[in-house]
Design a protein around this motif. Structure first.
Motif, PDB file in Angstrom:
ATOM      1  N   ASP A 293       0.859  -1.179   0.000  1.00  0.00           N
ATOM      2  CA  ASP A 293       0.000   0.000   0.000  1.00  0.00           C
ATOM      3  C   ASP A 293       0.893   1.227   0.000  1.00  0.00           C
ATOM      4  O   ASP A 293       1.839   1.300   0.794  1.00  0.00           O
ATOM      5  N   SER A 294       0.598   2.162  -0.873  1.00  0.00           N
ATOM      6  CA  SER A 294       1.401   3.370  -0.988  1.00  0.00           C
ATOM      7  C   SER A 294       0.550   4.604  -0.704  1.00  0.00           C
ATOM      8  O   SER A 294      -0.637   4.635  -1.027  1.00  0.00           O
ATOM      9  N   ALA A 295       1.173   5.603  -0.107  1.00  0.00           N
ATOM     10  CA  ALA A 295       0.487   6.861   0.152  1.00  0.00           C
ATOM     11  C   ALA A 295       0.496   7.711  -1.110  1.00  0.00           C
ATOM     12  O   ALA A 295       1.532   7.879  -1.746  1.00  0.00           O
ATOM     13  N   MET A 296      -0.664   8.211  -1.464  1.00  0.00           N
ATOM     14  CA  MET A 296      -0.791   9.058  -2.636  1.00  0.00           C
ATOM     15  C   MET A 296      -1.378  10.402  -2.203  1.00  0.00           C
ATOM     16  O   MET A 296      -2.334  10.446  -1.435  1.00  0.00           O
ATOM     17  N   PHE A 297      -0.791  11.471  -2.682  1.00  0.00           N
ATOM     18  CA  PHE A 297      -1.277  12.811  -2.401  1.00  0.00           C
ATOM     19  C   PHE A 297      -1.637  13.484  -3.714  1.00  0.00           C
ATOM     20  O   PHE A 297      -0.974  13.279  -4.728  1.00  0.00           O
ATOM     21  N   SER A 298      -2.690  14.250  -3.695  1.00  0.00           N
ATOM     22  CA  SER A 298      -3.087  14.904  -4.941  1.00  0.00           C
ATOM     23  C   SER A 298      -3.786  16.218  -4.662  1.00  0.00           C
ATOM     24  O   SER A 298      -4.217  16.495  -3.543  1.00  0.00           O
ATOM     25  N   ASN A 299      -3.885  17.003  -5.721  1.00  0.00           N
ATOM     26  CA  ASN A 299      -4.701  18.216  -5.719  1.00  0.00           C
ATOM     27  C   ASN A 299      -5.839  17.997  -6.700  1.00  0.00           C
ATOM     28  O   ASN A 299      -5.750  17.155  -7.602  1.00  0.00           O
TER      29      ASN A 299
END
Length: 415
Positions: A293-299
């Protein structure tokens, strides 16, 4: 954007927004009438204002009846300004949002559901993160994720194989222990002991941060305890303690640049600052325990429910988030990554040199875990968890007791 910029914006005043007059109003463009839509953003602040203007000009050329009026704010002022505008009902037709705030916006009717979205243009994990109750409420404009950086020279010197897609926590721990050398000041690993690493680690251990209905804490579980110990037990063993510099801004990246850190868990935004220091490094998808599981950040960009020109506003939102001009502008400028599903557009990024394994950035999106979101108490929850983890790392509390106390505090926020 940097992880610190993912802290939740204050939206307490949203409840005060008067929704009278939130009807669709005249759309203008169908009859050829010219309209002006307002767009308030933070994504271009700090050097990408001209890149945003390139996208605006291309959009206006394709849509001569629509003018986009842009307001760009620094991130640290954006939350307060948006809060004030929402309370007064004077927010722009379109504005930037983050995943952590989506629930508050939806619950208070601040943003309009979007119809007719061409889902095929977006990476599905990014698009789905801005959905609620089966409806699309915002369109992703960019993304970044967290990967494992590693110093190849240090691995070579220790005669160890490089991290790969099959690595687990056990593999990382074993390598970190062998790579740590107090005599030379080399540490084997670095991972921030914080909320943003903890929720991801729980998922990697097969657990959940919140219950399925989101009404209670679920992190005080065997998986949560394992995740907390995974992070906290690194301090003073394979990674430096706060007294040795951990927690100091940019200390981890400086350590990596100086060749004194073998592995570093951080975002892809760091890559551009490394250049040739250390001389030989690469990235891999982060190891997991029972699963990846990977952390994803977005706008993302949303359309205001109060906009009188929703059709034009959504047309702009779609262009800003999915057009070829947007994607190419971002790639060439190194301005985060576009959410496009078109692999051909991303090829230039894959061929830009270090890190060699840029494909890991996209492979990490195959298994994404998003930060738990509870609305206006988001920052309080974040602080509770980070403080609890600090107590565990400092050995002032064991994981079971610290997480139980933290769960009681988070449950009080959820009532």
């Amino acid at each position: 954007m940097k992880k610190k910029a993912l802290a939740s914006l204050c939206v307490a005043a949203v409840a005060a927004l008067a929704l009278a007059g939130c009807g669709t109003g005249g759309q203008g463009t169908a009859s050829g009438e010219k309209v002006t839509i307002k767009y308030t953003n933070f994504i271009s602040n700090g050097g990408n204002e001209k890149n945003l203007d390139t996208i605006v000009q291309a959009f206006e050329k394709e849509n001569p009846n629509i003018t986009v009026q842009v307001t760009t704010l620094p991130y640290n002022a954006y939350g307060t300004t948006l809060q004030t505008d929402l309370a007064a009902g004077t927010q722009a037709d379109t504005f930037d949002v983050e995943y952590a705030n989506l629930k508050s916006y939806v619950a208070n009717g601040t943003i309009a559901p979007l119809d007719g979205v061409d889902a095929s243009k977006y990476r599905q994990s990014l698009l789905k993160s801005y959905q609620s109750d089966g409806k699309q409420y915002a369109l992703p404009t960019s993304f970044s994720d967290v990967v494992l950086y590693y110093n190849k020279a240090l691995f070579d010197a220790a005669h160890l194989s490089y991290p790969n897609a099959n690595w687990t926590w056990a593999d990382e721990t074993a390598a970190a222990q062998k790579l740590t050398n107090p005599a030379t000041g080399v540490f084997g690993d670095f991972q921030n002991i914080s909320f943003y690493e903890f929720y991801k680690a729980i998922a990697q251990a097969g657990g959940k941060f919140l219950s399925d209905d989101g009404k209670s804490a679920a992190f005080n579980s065997p998986a949560g305890i394992k995740a907390a110990n995974w992070l906290a037990n690194k301090s003073g063993t394979t990674m430096p303690t706060p007294a040795q510099g951990a927690g100091t801004p940019d200390f981890d990246t400086k350590l990596f640049k100086d060749g004194k850190l073998a592995m570093l868990h951080t975002g892809i935004w760091v890559a551009s600052s490394l250049a040739d220091s250390p001389k030989d490094w690469d990235i891999a998808v982060e190891p997991g325990d029972t699963q990846k599981d990977s952390a994803m950040f977005s706008n993302a960009v949303a359309v205001s429910a109060a906009s009188k020109n929703k059709d034009a506003a959504q047309k702009w939102a779609a262009y800003l988030s999915s057009s070829q001009v947007m994607a190419q502008t971002r790639i060439s400028a190194g301005w985060e990554l576009p959410p496009t599903s078109d692999e051909s557009v991303l090829k230039p990024y894959l061929n830009q040199g270090k890190p060699a394994n840029r494909q890991a950035v996209f492979d990490a999106l195959n298994n994404v875990v998003l930060p738990p979101s509870i609305g206006e108490n988001q920052q309080k929850m974040t602080d509770i968890i980070t403080n609890a983890l600090g107590e565990i790392a400092a050995k002032r509390s064991n994981a079971a007791d610290a997480l139980k106390a933290a769960a009681d505090q988070v449950n009080a926020l959820l009532k």
